[in-house]
Motif scaffolding. Structure first.
Motif, mmCIF file in Angstrom:
data_model
loop_
_atom_site.group_PDB
_atom_site.id
_atom_site.type_symbol
_atom_site.label_atom_id
_atom_site.label_comp_id
_atom_site.label_asym_id
_atom_site.label_seq_id
_atom_site.Cartn_x
_atom_site.Cartn_y
_atom_site.Cartn_z
ATOM 1 N N TYR A 42 0.850 -1.192 0.000
ATOM 2 C CA TYR A 42 0.000 0.000 0.000
ATOM 3 C C TYR A 42 0.881 1.235 0.000
ATOM 4 O O TYR A 42 1.805 1.352 0.801
ATOM 5 C CB TYR A 42 -0.900 0.004 1.238
ATOM 6 N N GLU A 43 0.594 2.159 -0.907
ATOM 7 C CA GLU A 43 1.264 3.441 -0.917
ATOM 8 C C GLU A 43 0.336 4.466 -0.260
ATOM 9 O O GLU A 43 -0.885 4.344 -0.352
ATOM 10 C CB GLU A 43 1.583 3.886 -2.343
ATOM 11 N N ASN A 44 0.909 5.465 0.383
ATOM 12 C CA ASN A 44 0.150 6.525 1.069
ATOM 13 C C ASN A 44 -0.605 5.986 2.272
ATOM 14 O O ASN A 44 -1.652 6.511 2.632
ATOM 15 C CB ASN A 44 -0.833 7.229 0.126
ATOM 16 N N ASN A 45 -0.083 4.937 2.889
ATOM 17 C CA ASN A 45 -0.759 4.325 4.031
ATOM 18 C C ASN A 45 0.014 4.645 5.310
ATOM 19 O O ASN A 45 1.186 4.316 5.423
ATOM 20 C CB ASN A 45 -0.842 2.806 3.832
ATOM 21 N N GLN A 46 -0.672 5.259 6.282
ATOM 22 C CA GLN A 46 -0.048 5.605 7.549
ATOM 23 C C GLN A 46 -0.441 4.649 8.670
ATOM 24 O O GLN A 46 -0.059 4.839 9.802
ATOM 25 C CB GLN A 46 -0.430 7.041 7.949
ATOM 26 N N GLY A 47 -1.236 3.661 8.374
ATOM 27 C CA GLY A 47 -1.676 2.728 9.404
ATOM 28 C C GLY A 47 -1.980 1.380 8.791
ATOM 29 O O GLY A 47 -1.588 1.086 7.670
ATOM 30 N N SER A 48 -2.681 0.564 9.539
ATOM 31 C CA SER A 48 -3.082 -0.727 9.005
ATOM 32 C C SER A 48 -4.601 -0.763 8.918
ATOM 33 O O SER A 48 -5.288 -0.088 9.679
ATOM 34 C CB SER A 48 -2.563 -1.867 9.892
ATOM 35 N N PHE A 49 -5.098 -1.530 7.991
ATOM 36 C CA PHE A 49 -6.539 -1.653 7.811
ATOM 37 C C PHE A 49 -6.831 -2.950 7.077
ATOM 38 O O PHE A 49 -5.955 -3.530 6.453
ATOM 39 C CB PHE A 49 -7.110 -0.449 7.039
ATOM 40 N N ASP A 50 -8.061 -3.389 7.188
ATOM 41 C CA ASP A 50 -8.499 -4.566 6.446
ATOM 42 C C ASP A 50 -8.954 -4.108 5.072
ATOM 43 O O ASP A 50 -9.723 -3.162 4.955
ATOM 44 C CB ASP A 50 -9.660 -5.267 7.155
ATOM 45 N N ALA A 51 -8.473 -4.767 4.039
ATOM 46 C CA ALA A 51 -8.847 -4.419 2.677
ATOM 47 C C ALA A 51 -9.607 -5.580 2.059
ATOM 48 O O ALA A 51 -9.096 -6.693 1.980
ATOM 49 C CB ALA A 51 -7.605 -4.099 1.860
ATOM 50 N N LEU A 52 -10.840 -5.322 1.642
ATOM 51 C CA LEU A 52 -11.639 -6.291 0.898
ATOM 52 C C LEU A 52 -11.359 -6.040 -0.577
ATOM 53 O O LEU A 52 -11.712 -4.989 -1.105
ATOM 54 C CB LEU A 52 -13.126 -6.117 1.203
ATOM 55 N N LEU A 53 -10.685 -6.981 -1.227
ATOM 56 C CA LEU A 53 -10.293 -6.800 -2.619
ATOM 57 C C LEU A 53 -11.307 -7.407 -3.568
ATOM 58 O O LEU A 53 -11.775 -8.533 -3.364
ATOM 59 C CB LEU A 53 -8.917 -7.427 -2.859
ATOM 60 N N PHE A 54 -11.626 -6.653 -4.596
ATOM 61 C CA PHE A 54 -12.523 -7.086 -5.678
ATOM 62 C C PHE A 54 -13.885 -7.547 -5.153
ATOM 63 O O PHE A 54 -14.525 -8.414 -5.757
ATOM 64 C CB PHE A 54 -11.869 -8.169 -6.526
ATOM 65 N N GLY A 55 -14.300 -7.000 -4.019
ATOM 66 C CA GLY A 55 -15.579 -7.382 -3.439
ATOM 67 C C GLY A 55 -15.638 -8.850 -3.060
ATOM 68 O O GLY A 55 -16.710 -9.422 -2.932
ATOM 69 N N ASP A 56 -14.473 -9.473 -2.847
ATOM 70 C CA ASP A 56 -14.407 -10.916 -2.672
ATOM 71 C C ASP A 56 -13.862 -11.330 -1.311
ATOM 72 O O ASP A 56 -14.553 -11.993 -0.535
ATOM 73 C CB ASP A 56 -13.553 -11.519 -3.791
ATOM 74 N N ALA A 57 -12.619 -10.985 -1.026
ATOM 75 C CA ALA A 57 -11.961 -11.500 0.179
ATOM 76 C C ALA A 57 -10.946 -10.488 0.704
ATOM 77 O O ALA A 57 -10.524 -9.577 -0.021
ATOM 78 C CB ALA A 57 -11.261 -12.827 -0.136
ATOM 79 N N ASN A 58 -10.542 -10.711 1.940
ATOM 80 C CA ASN A 58 -9.533 -9.883 2.569
ATOM 81 C C ASN A 58 -8.209 -10.005 1.805
ATOM 82 O O ASN A 58 -7.907 -11.061 1.252
ATOM 83 C CB ASN A 58 -9.353 -10.330 4.030
ATOM 84 N N ALA A 59 -7.428 -8.947 1.808
ATOM 85 C CA ALA A 59 -6.164 -8.933 1.066
ATOM 86 C C ALA A 59 -5.255 -10.094 1.442
ATOM 87 O O ALA A 59 -4.582 -10.663 0.574
ATOM 88 C CB ALA A 59 -5.441 -7.604 1.298
ATOM 89 N N ILE A 60 -5.240 -10.479 2.701
ATOM 90 C CA ILE A 60 -4.354 -11.582 3.120
ATOM 91 C C ILE A 60 -4.714 -12.895 2.413
ATOM 92 O O ILE A 60 -3.851 -13.732 2.166
ATOM 93 C CB ILE A 60 -4.369 -11.748 4.659
ATOM 94 N N CYS A 61 -5.968 -13.052 2.029
ATOM 95 C CA CYS A 61 -6.397 -14.265 1.319
ATOM 96 C C CYS A 61 -5.810 -14.338 -0.088
ATOM 97 O O CYS A 61 -5.679 -15.422 -0.663
ATOM 98 C CB CYS A 61 -7.916 -14.319 1.238
ATOM 99 N N PHE A 62 -5.462 -13.192 -0.648
ATOM 100 C CA PHE A 62 -4.939 -13.159 -2.015
ATOM 101 C C PHE A 62 -3.447 -13.461 -2.095
ATOM 102 O O PHE A 62 -2.941 -13.772 -3.174
ATOM 103 C CB PHE A 62 -5.231 -11.799 -2.659
ATOM 104 N N GLU A 63 -2.740 -13.351 -0.980
ATOM 105 C CA GLU A 63 -1.310 -13.630 -1.019
ATOM 106 C C GLU A 63 -1.093 -15.099 -1.378
ATOM 107 O O GLU A 63 -1.721 -15.987 -0.824
ATOM 108 C CB GLU A 63 -0.659 -13.270 0.303
#
Length: 160
Positions: A42-63
């Motif tokens: 993530y660029e321009n990120n000053q903290g942590s957050f949960d990201a739901l990617l493509f309306g499907d799953a959390n970013a960690i699931c895509f790794e």
């Protein structure tokens, strides 16, 4: 004779208007095959957050998810591994690459389809192709989080 010439000119115009540029064709050929999504940053990120990617799953699931692109019919799929936070399985999509306008980069676009290649109603997604080679790819998308722009960067490695 004149009618035949007009018909041939019309057919040639139709064929050239439907064709894709050499750059897009080269990108489609490079993209074709299986890729692993190795990292999401993530660029321009000053903290942590949960990201739901493509309306499907959390970013960690895509790794380490596997992405397959078939260039002859513009379909593909990505596969997420089953986990405690992730609903595993295949997700099918139809994709395209849009030619860049002046001073911009190409865009990768996709929309979900079912196993029978029928469109699933809903939103499509668009990512900027930051870089693409025979072995590595980087795409990016811009999102808003609490009114602030965040740039999500997807890092892929091609499977050999």
């Amino acid at each position: 004779m004149n009618r035949a010439i007009m018909l041939m000119a019309g057919i040639m115009l139709l064929l050239t208007s439907c064709s894709i540029s050499k750059d897009v064709r080269a990108q489609r050929n490079l993209l074709s095959g299986t890729w692993t999504l190795t990292d999401i940053t993530y660029e321009n990120n000053q903290g942590s957050f949960d990201a739901l990617l493509f309306g499907d799953a959390n970013a960690i699931c895509f790794e380490d998810s596997q992405w397959f692109f078939r260039d002859n019919n513009s379909t593909g799929r990505y596969t997420i591994k089953q986990g405690s936070l992730c609903q595993g399985g295949d997700r099918f999509f139809r994709w395209s690459i849009q030619s860049p306008e002046a001073n911009y980069k190409s865009r990768f676009q996709f929309k979900f389809i079912d196993e029978k290649l029928k469109d699933i109603t809903g939103q499509g997604y668009s990512l900027v192709i930051e870089s693409l080679s025979a072995s590595e790819m980087k795409m990016a998308s811009n999102v808003q989080v609490d009114g602030e722009p965040i740039r999500i960067i997807y890092h892929y490695t091609k499977n050999q």
